[in-house]
Design a protein around this motif. Structure first.
Motif, PDB file in Angstrom:
ATOM      1  N   GLU A  27      30.524  57.028  16.627  1.00  0.00           N
ATOM      2  CA  GLU A  27      31.665  56.399  17.305  1.00  0.00           C
ATOM      3  C   GLU A  27      32.037  55.089  16.617  1.00  0.00           C
ATOM      4  O   GLU A  27      31.207  54.440  15.958  1.00  0.00           O
ATOM      5  N   ARG A  28      33.284  54.722  16.821  1.00  0.00           N
ATOM      6  CA  ARG A  28      33.803  53.488  16.232  1.00  0.00           C
ATOM      7  C   ARG A  28      33.914  52.440  17.333  1.00  0.00           C
ATOM      8  O   ARG A  28      34.661  52.614  18.295  1.00  0.00           O
ATOM      9  N   ALA A  74      43.351  49.074  14.200  1.00  0.00           N
ATOM     10  CA  ALA A  74      44.143  50.289  14.005  1.00  0.00           C
ATOM     11  C   ALA A  74      43.703  51.016  12.735  1.00  0.00           C
ATOM     12  O   ALA A  74      43.527  52.243  12.722  1.00  0.00           O
ATOM     13  N   SER A  97      40.139  52.563  13.093  1.00  0.00           N
ATOM     14  CA  SER A  97      40.030  53.739  13.976  1.00  0.00           C
ATOM     15  C   SER A  97      41.011  54.852  13.598  1.00  0.00           C
ATOM     16  O   SER A  97      41.230  55.772  14.405  1.00  0.00           O
ATOM     17  N   ASP A  98      41.598  54.740  12.408  1.00  0.00           N
ATOM     18  CA  ASP A  98      42.584  55.734  11.953  1.00  0.00           C
ATOM     19  C   ASP A  98      43.731  55.864  12.948  1.00  0.00           C
ATOM     20  O   ASP A  98      44.296  56.947  13.143  1.00  0.00           O
ATOM     21  N   GLY A  99      44.081  54.750  13.584  1.00  0.00           N
ATOM     22  CA  GLY A  99      45.223  54.714  14.487  1.00  0.00           C
ATOM     23  C   GLY A  99      44.951  55.207  15.891  1.00  0.00           C
ATOM     24  O   GLY A  99      45.831  55.147  16.750  1.00  0.00           O
ATOM     25  N   HIS A 100      43.737  55.685  16.159  1.00  0.00           N
ATOM     26  CA  HIS A 100      43.437  56.215  17.499  1.00  0.00           C
ATOM     27  C   HIS A 100      43.041  55.122  18.496  1.00  0.00           C
ATOM     28  O   HIS A 100      43.188  55.295  19.706  1.00  0.00           O
ATOM     29  N   GLY A 101      42.525  54.013  18.009  1.00  0.00           N
ATOM     30  CA  GLY A 101      41.944  52.993  18.878  1.00  0.00           C
ATOM     31  C   GLY A 101      40.438  53.162  18.950  1.00  0.00           C
ATOM     32  O   GLY A 101      39.884  54.246  18.704  1.00  0.00           O
ATOM     33  N   ASP A 109      36.660  53.652  20.176  1.00  0.00           N
ATOM     34  CA  ASP A 109      35.993  54.410  21.243  1.00  0.00           C
ATOM     35  C   ASP A 109      35.449  53.465  22.315  1.00  0.00           C
ATOM     36  O   ASP A 109      35.484  53.778  23.507  1.00  0.00           O
ATOM     37  N   SER A 143      41.874  49.612  22.294  1.00  0.00           N
ATOM     38  CA  SER A 143      41.073  50.763  22.717  1.00  0.00           C
ATOM     39  C   SER A 143      41.887  52.051  22.644  1.00  0.00           C
ATOM     40  O   SER A 143      43.104  52.054  22.806  1.00  0.00           O
ATOM     41  N   ARG A 144      41.199  53.160  22.449  1.00  0.00           N
ATOM     42  CA  ARG A 144      41.847  54.463  22.484  1.00  0.00           C
ATOM     43  C   ARG A 144      42.071  54.893  23.926  1.00  0.00           C
ATOM     44  O   ARG A 144      41.553  54.277  24.865  1.00  0.00           O
ATOM     45  N   ARG A 171      46.147  53.483  29.263  1.00  0.00           N
ATOM     46  CA  ARG A 171      45.083  54.115  28.472  1.00  0.00           C
ATOM     47  C   ARG A 171      43.971  54.672  29.372  1.00  0.00           C
ATOM     48  O   ARG A 171      43.033  55.271  28.875  1.00  0.00           O
TER      49      ARG A 171
END
Length: 698
Positions: free
Chosen positions: A171-172, A227, A230-234, A236, A257-258, A281
């Protein structure tokens, strides 16, 4: 031994020579080798101590509200005395150290010579010796240095934050705030197989995070960095380890956050959240409670009751052990965070560093071999008296705010013997009381007072479970004894202390002060010529005490035994005889409320309504005494009304619950070799009634 004292009232800090504590059951006496100054937490304490009274009030509005409520029910002056006594009580600093066991009490779980890491505010203090309960210390693995092990508390805090985040392999995770706990969190996350981004406005902290394993660490443009990370996901999960009054760190955590991510608050930050990012979110906001399960639970921390591993896998002690294991494996390297080291006698320089411009991170205090622990130190010149001096055992807020001022006041009327020994479990508290009130010595061992031939009188104001034992020992040592209520918590204790009193050459007095109050004395005088029995109603709006208070536990014995005895004795005083219990009933499910009817030998009856269910806006105590056409009413010992023959006479005065007159009466009896101001038979009868009220065998 040397220990740091922070005065909360004046803001002054000193390194003092104080008596070492005793190990006692379920604990060990640990000689410190290294203790860690937690710059964030401790600087906040020091800064608050240096603030003005107004500044302190603004910082703790919750305590101000509680004080105002108490003042409405108990009176402004008594509460003010207690507040200033509390402010004058010294604050021990420190909560994380490594050392070696020099004394091990029964059930301590360690042996003399063991290297241990210790945790706990007010326990793992910056002092040469500390008494540490079994669940707040762990053995140090052979491969771990004392410097590394001294980080154990901060490591447990960081580890608990990681556990609350439920971070899983791969996880990031973002860590906001790269102080000591934040940097340890970075390493713990990496040890857990996570990818980690660290953020701190200080570029040096960000650089250190990268050195300690962070995949990315930045000091600006957090949103853009997160960003990309997390490759733009937000993220974890985001763990907030910053220390700030602002809510900015928490709201930044939400923004990066994602969807359905987790935000964990570890540091002291503002908690005013922007609803929209949390709502849109659907974020999971979690707070991490310090070191882990067991924190703030007296049964766990002080009494040594562990939680079953099968049901609570990671307690605060097990978090401490896990952290040290990670150091032993080389996966966490806290010693890399050390920037300064000071010997304990230079502790003031260490704290001054935090107010300057020099960069710092982890500051360690070092200790030389202090030799054998001494449980008594001299504070002032000892009066040249062969006998007749006094000692106080237990110097909490009540003793400081009420008993000792009453003792000093009694000198004006009956003379008060010199104060020789102040004894408390905490050496810092004993030293402070000795300096404030003029004791010659400060001690942590009651035997210092009991074995001193110059001490003729012992005042006992400890927690309730120790009253009977200390009274019995003091009487057996030939001392006069003033014992703050209650006399005992069960029939066995009562029997032992009564047997000692019957054989003693000294006198025994329990601090039932209401019978000495001017208004209750006046009421008894008004009714002196009565020809019939009394009907007394005593209503006590006792107020709410939290369920986890020591008063409800084994140390307090419950509020009925611990406090209701006051009001039973007051009615016995008015009726002129020992009480017997006719019957008692309590509201369902409320352990500290009761209604009881008492009888007296002359046919008088008394009704006690003691309740925690009331409102603090109503005065605490009200008494109505009725007899043959006369009614005497006392409202909170500030107003007395006497009604007879269709007329009412009212007198008002400053609240006086009789403490000063009680102390003068006791000291006068000691000086004259007279009987105790309260007959032993009445003390025993009152105590037995409280046992019967709660269903204890008598």
């Amino acid at each position: 031994m040397k220990q740091i004292e922070q005065n909360y009232r004046s803001g002054a800090m000193r390194v003092l020579d104080v008596p070492a504590p005793q190990a006692g059951r379920g604990a060990a006496l640990v000689a410190s080798e290294i203790s860690l100054i937690s710059a964030g937490t401790e600087k906040q304490i020091v800064d608050l101590a240096k603030a003005s009274l107004a500044g302190k009030a603004l910082a703790r509005p919750d305590l101000v509200r509680a004080t105002l409520r108490k003042a409405r029910s108990e009176g402004l002056i008594p509460v003010a005395r207690k507040v200033f006594a509390k402010l004058d009580t010294p604050i021990p600093l420190g909560y994380s150290l490594a050392g070696r066991v020099v004394e091990a009490g029964a059930g301590a779980g360690v042996a003399v010579g063991d290297r241990v890491a210790c945790a706990g505010a007010g326990i793992a203090n910056h002092a040469e010796f500390n008494r540490v309960p079994r669940n707040l210390m762990v053995r140090i693995p052979d491969g771990v240095s004392a410097e590394d092990a001294s980080f154990v508390t901060l490591g447990a805090i960081a580890l608990q934050g990681v556990r609350i985040a439920a971070a899983t392999l791969g996880e990031r995770v973002v860590v906001i705030g790269l102080g000591l706990i934040g940097l340890l969190t970075v390493q713990l996350l990496k040890a857990n197989g996570c990818r980690v981004l660290g953020f701190d406005p200080n570029p040096q902290r960000a650089a250190l995070a990268r050195e300690m394993g962070a995949d990315v660490a930045v000091s600006d443009r957090l949103h853009q960095a997160a960003a990309g990370f997390s490759d733009g996901h937000g993220a974890d999960a985001v763990i907030v380890t910053a220390s700030s009054k602002s809510s900015g760190p928490l709201n930044d955590a939400a923004e990066i956050s994602r969807l359905k991510g987790r935000v964990v608050v570890v540091g002291m930050v503002g908690m005013t959240i922007d609803r929209e990012p949390f709502y849109k979110r659907e974020l999971d906001l979690r707070l991490s409670m310090s070191y882990g399960p067991g924190r703030y639970d007296p049964a766990y921390e002080q009494e040594g009751h562990d939680y079953p591993l099968a049901y609570v896998r990671w307690t605060e002690q097990r978090n401490m052990e896990a952290f040290l294991e990670l150091i032993d494996q080389g996966r966490v390297t806290p010693a890399r965070l050390v920037t300064h080291r000071f010997a304990i006698d230079r502790a003031e320089d260490a704290y001054a560093l935090m107010d300057g411009d020099e960069p710092y991170l982890a500051i360690l205090l070092t200790y030389l071999d202090a030799g054998e622990p001494a449980h008594v130190v001299s504070v002032g010149a000892r009066p040249a008296v062969a006998t007749g001096g006094s000692a106080f055992i237990g110097l909490g807020n009540y003793a400081r705010a009420v008993l000792l001022p009453a003792y000093k006041s009694a000198a004006k009327s009956v003379g008060s013997p010199p104060l020789l020994v102040a004894v408390t479990a905490s050496g810092l508290s004993a030293r402070s009381a000795a300096e404030s009130f003029g004791f010659a010595q400060a001690a942590t061992d009651p035997d210092v007072a009991l074995d001193d031939p110059a001490v003729a009188t012992v005042f006992i104001a400890t927690r309730h479970d120790s009253h009977a034992d200390l009274a019995e020992r003091s009487l057996a040592a030939g001392k006069n004894v003033f014992l703050e209520k209650p006399l005992a918590l069960d029939a066995d204790q009562l029997g032992r202390v009564v047997a000692a009193a019957q054989q003693a050459r000294g006198i025994l007095m329990v601090g039932f002060n209401r019978r000495f109050s001017p208004m209750l004395v006046e009421a008894r005088e008004v009714l002196r010529d009565r020809t019939g029995p009394l009907n007394i109603v005593y209503r006590v709006n006792a107020g709410f005490v939290p369920a986890d208070s020591w008063l409800h536990g084994p140390q307090g014995g419950g509020r009925i035994i611990g406090e209701a005895c006051h009001f039973i004795d007051a009615m016995a005083f008015v009726a002129g005889g020992a009480p017997t219990l006719i019957g008692a009933v309590a509201p369902a499910g409320v352990g500290d409320s009761i209604s009881a009817m008492l009888g007296f030998a002359d046919g008088s009856i008394g009704t006690l309504v003691y309740s925690s269910l009331g409102d603090p806006a109503v005065p605490k105590e009200r008494i109505e005494i009725m007899s043959a056409g006369t009614i005497v009413e006392i409202e909170d010992y500030t107003t007395i009304r006497t009604s007879r023959g269709g007329r009412t006479k009212t007198r008002r005065a400053r609240q006086d619950k009789g403490q000063a007159a009680m102390m003068a009466a006791f000291l006068s009896a000691v000086a004259d070799g007279a009987e105790s101001p309260i007959p032993l038979a009445q003390l025993v009868a009152t105590t037995r009634v409280t046992f019967e009220m709660v269903g204890e065998p008598t």
